[in-house]
Motif scaffolding. Structure first.
Motif, PDB file in Angstrom:
ATOM      1  N   LEU A   1     -20.852  30.386 -26.751  1.00 20.81           N
ATOM      2  CA  LEU A   1     -21.273  31.709 -26.286  1.00 20.81           C
ATOM      3  C   LEU A   1     -21.057  31.859 -24.786  1.00 20.81           C
ATOM      4  O   LEU A   1     -20.593  32.895 -24.312  1.00 20.81           O
ATOM      5  CB  LEU A   1     -22.749  31.939 -26.625  1.00 20.81           C
ATOM      6  CG  LEU A   1     -23.089  32.168 -28.089  1.00 20.81           C
ATOM      7  CD1 LEU A   1     -24.607  32.217 -28.287  1.00 20.81           C
ATOM      8  CD2 LEU A   1     -22.469  33.466 -28.594  1.00 20.81           C
ATOM      9  N   LEU A   2     -21.399  30.815 -24.024  1.00 19.19           N
ATOM     10  CA  LEU A   2     -21.228  30.868 -22.576  1.00 19.19           C
ATOM     11  C   LEU A   2     -19.756  30.958 -22.204  1.00 19.19           C
ATOM     12  O   LEU A   2     -19.372  31.708 -21.297  1.00 19.19           O
ATOM     13  CB  LEU A   2     -21.864  29.638 -21.924  1.00 19.19           C
ATOM     14  CG  LEU A   2     -23.399  29.562 -22.006  1.00 19.19           C
ATOM     15  CD1 LEU A   2     -23.903  28.241 -21.419  1.00 19.19           C
ATOM     16  CD2 LEU A   2     -24.042  30.739 -21.274  1.00 19.19           C
TER      17      LEU A   2
ATOM     18  N   SER B   1     -17.355  32.247 -24.058  1.00 19.26           N
ATOM     19  CA  SER B   1     -16.860  33.575 -24.427  1.00 19.26           C
ATOM     20  C   SER B   1     -17.266  34.614 -23.394  1.00 19.26           C
ATOM     21  O   SER B   1     -16.514  35.529 -23.081  1.00 19.26           O
ATOM     22  CB  SER B   1     -17.371  33.976 -25.809  1.00 19.26           C
ATOM     23  OG  SER B   1     -18.777  34.102 -25.806  1.00 19.26           O
ATOM     24  N   LYS B   2     -18.473  34.465 -22.812  1.00 16.40           N
ATOM     25  CA  LYS B   2     -18.907  35.395 -21.770  1.00 16.40           C
ATOM     26  C   LYS B   2     -18.081  35.215 -20.501  1.00 16.40           C
ATOM     27  O   LYS B   2     -17.731  36.179 -19.822  1.00 16.40           O
ATOM     28  CB  LYS B   2     -20.387  35.174 -21.459  1.00 16.40           C
ATOM     29  CG  LYS B   2     -21.318  35.722 -22.527  1.00 16.40           C
ATOM     30  CD  LYS B   2     -22.767  35.605 -22.093  1.00 16.40           C
ATOM     31  CE  LYS B   2     -23.687  36.215 -23.152  1.00 16.40           C
ATOM     32  NZ  LYS B   2     -25.111  36.124 -22.759  1.00 16.40           N
ATOM     33  N   GLN B   3     -17.743  33.951 -20.175  1.00 18.89           N
ATOM     34  CA  GLN B   3     -16.926  33.701 -18.994  1.00 18.89           C
ATOM     35  C   GLN B   3     -15.529  34.283 -19.165  1.00 18.89           C
ATOM     36  O   GLN B   3     -14.957  34.843 -18.240  1.00 18.89           O
ATOM     37  CB  GLN B   3     -16.842  32.192 -18.732  1.00 18.89           C
ATOM     38  CG  GLN B   3     -18.161  31.596 -18.237  1.00 18.89           C
ATOM     39  CD  GLN B   3     -18.117  30.081 -18.160  1.00 18.89           C
ATOM     40  OE1 GLN B   3     -17.127  29.464 -18.566  1.00 18.89           O
ATOM     41  NE2 GLN B   3     -19.181  29.491 -17.639  1.00 18.89           N
ATOM     42  N   ARG B   4     -14.988  34.164 -20.393  1.00 21.84           N
ATOM     43  CA  ARG B   4     -13.673  34.743 -20.649  1.00 21.84           C
ATOM     44  C   ARG B   4     -13.701  36.256 -20.544  1.00 21.84           C
ATOM     45  O   ARG B   4     -12.805  36.879 -20.018  1.00 21.84           O
ATOM     46  CB  ARG B   4     -13.186  34.333 -22.040  1.00 21.84           C
ATOM     47  CG  ARG B   4     -12.827  32.857 -22.143  1.00 21.84           C
ATOM     48  CD  ARG B   4     -12.151  32.567 -23.458  1.00 21.84           C
ATOM     49  NE  ARG B   4     -12.084  31.136 -23.684  1.00 21.84           N
ATOM     50  CZ  ARG B   4     -12.564  30.521 -24.748  1.00 21.84           C
ATOM     51  NH1 ARG B   4     -13.165  31.212 -25.685  1.00 21.84           N
ATOM     52  NH2 ARG B   4     -12.445  29.216 -24.880  1.00 21.84           N
ATOM     53  N   SER B   5     -14.765  36.884 -21.091  1.00 22.92           N
ATOM     54  CA  SER B   5     -14.873  38.344 -21.034  1.00 22.92           C
ATOM     55  C   SER B   5     -15.001  38.833 -19.605  1.00 22.92           C
ATOM     56  O   SER B   5     -14.622  39.947 -19.277  1.00 22.92           O
ATOM     57  CB  SER B   5     -16.074  38.823 -21.856  1.00 22.92           C
ATOM     58  OG  SER B   5     -17.282  38.371 -21.289  1.00 22.92           O
ATOM     59  N   GLY B   6     -15.516  37.967 -18.685  1.00 23.65           N
ATOM     60  CA  GLY B   6     -15.644  38.350 -17.282  1.00 23.65           C
ATOM     61  C   GLY B   6     -14.297  38.493 -16.611  1.00 23.65           C
ATOM     62  O   GLY B   6     -14.174  39.177 -15.586  1.00 23.65           O
TER      63      GLY B   6
END
Length: 353
Positions: free
Chosen positions: A323-324, A326-331
């Motif tokens: 999850l972390l 995926s959030k970094q990639r979305s950033g």
């Protein structure tokens, strides 16, 4: 000229706030604390579901089903238990839930009973696996889906009757304005229905029978584990060779937690069956504590799995890392894509069992 003015009966089932110590206990336990715990419980049980779905052993199937029913119990904590208490403090909430509660109370009771009997099934599975060892794996994998389906159908059939318990009735308030109030139906007022279905059958199916079965199974499992060179040795062996769901210690702790959290509700049922009259404030507080502990039980199984199963901990941390990431990639997305993602993720936050 005919007068078509409609005449309403005076309200008979007004939902008034609880006063005194019981009122403060209700505000703290049910209105303020319970929604937070219920929301946390929904999130944690979804983690349970995802993790146990990855495991192929039979016990994990029971724990997956238990987590699904616990999601329903936690949702009932918000939309049945908490909303029923809030009705006494807000006219708007009262007039909304007076139409919803006749439909969602039976659903809450369905999930509560389903959690009880899935826990009983998990205890039976734990007893059978400890007694027979690895020889019973084929039989367990064959029985589990069929038995779970049978339990779901039986619990649904038992609780479907309760959709006819309550109704919304329009009436005249003593202060001379009309409103809708939640009242029992004729079926709910039937002495035979109350005595047999809501009394003896409910006490038998939700209190005495599960507690007797779980107590006997728990003692038997503990005795068998001690005979097999001690519980610690058994736990180490199971942790090294099997998934977390197949660890008998995990299942045993789930059952013990259930017994502790449901003891208050059992006492209230026993007092009612024995016609033992408690003071109104004492009974109200015990009911609130019982409902609070039921939701605590539905939430706390996650911490049992985390504390007693290394396999479960690794799976949970692995999911958190995903999850972390995926959030970094979305950033790092282009601005246009990031705004669109933010738009679609903008969602409103959203008597007792």
């Amino acid at each position: 000229m005919l007068n078509h003015t409609r005449v309403f009966n005076e309200c008979q089932c007004l939902h008034e706030p609880i006063e005194g110590i019981a009122g403060y206990a209700n505000l703290f336990l049910i209105v303020f604390s319970l929604p937070i715990i219920s929301f946390v419980g929904v999130v944690l049980n979804f983690f349970n579901i995802f993790i146990f779905c990855e495991q192929k052993n039979t016990a994990a199937k029971y724990l997956t089903a238990l987590s699904c029913s616990d999601v329903g119990v936690c949702m009932a904590g918000i939309f049945v238990i908490c909303s029923d208490s809030l009705r006494a403090h807000s006219f708007v909430i009262d007039q909304i839930f007076v139409f919803l509660l006749p439909k969602i109370i039976p659903l809450g009771l369905f999930f509560q009973m389903l959690s009880v009997y899935i826990t009983v099934l998990a205890a039976f599975d734990c007893f059978y696996s400890v007694h027979r060892g690895s020889k019973c794996d084929n039989n367990r994998s064959t029985w589990a889906p069929r038995v779970l389906a049978l339990v779901v159908i039986s619990v649904a059939a038992y609780n479907i009757v309760q959709f006819g318990d309550l109704q919304a009735v329009e009436c005249m308030h003593p202060e001379n304005y009309t409103l809708f109030e939640l009242c029992p139906t004729e079926m709910r007022l039937s002495e035979l229905y109350v005595q047999v279905y809501k009394g003896y059958l409910y006490a038998l199916s939700m209190a005495f029978l599960p507690f007797v079965l779980l107590s006997i199974l728990t003692v038997s499992i503990i005795i068998m584990l001690r005979k097999k060179d001690g519980m610690k040795k058994m736990e180490k062996s199971e942790m090294n060779n099997e998934d977390s769901g197949n660890n008998p210690v995990v299942l045993l702790l789930v059952v013990l937690l259930f017994l502790c959290c449901n003891l208050t509700s059992l006492l209230v049922n026993v007092f009612e069956m024995l016609k033992f009259q408690l003071k109104y404030e004492v009974e109200a507080v015990l009911i609130d504590i019982g409902n609070f502990l039921v939701v605590i039980n539905a939430t706390a199984n996650f911490f049992v799995y985390m504390a007693s199963s290394e396999e479960f901990r690794h799976s949970f941390y692995r999911r958190i890392r995903r999850l972390l990431r995926s959030k970094q990639r979305s950033g790092g997305m282009p601005i246009m894509h990031e705004q669109r993602l933010r738009f679609f993720n903008r969602q409103p936050i959203a008597s007792s069992l």
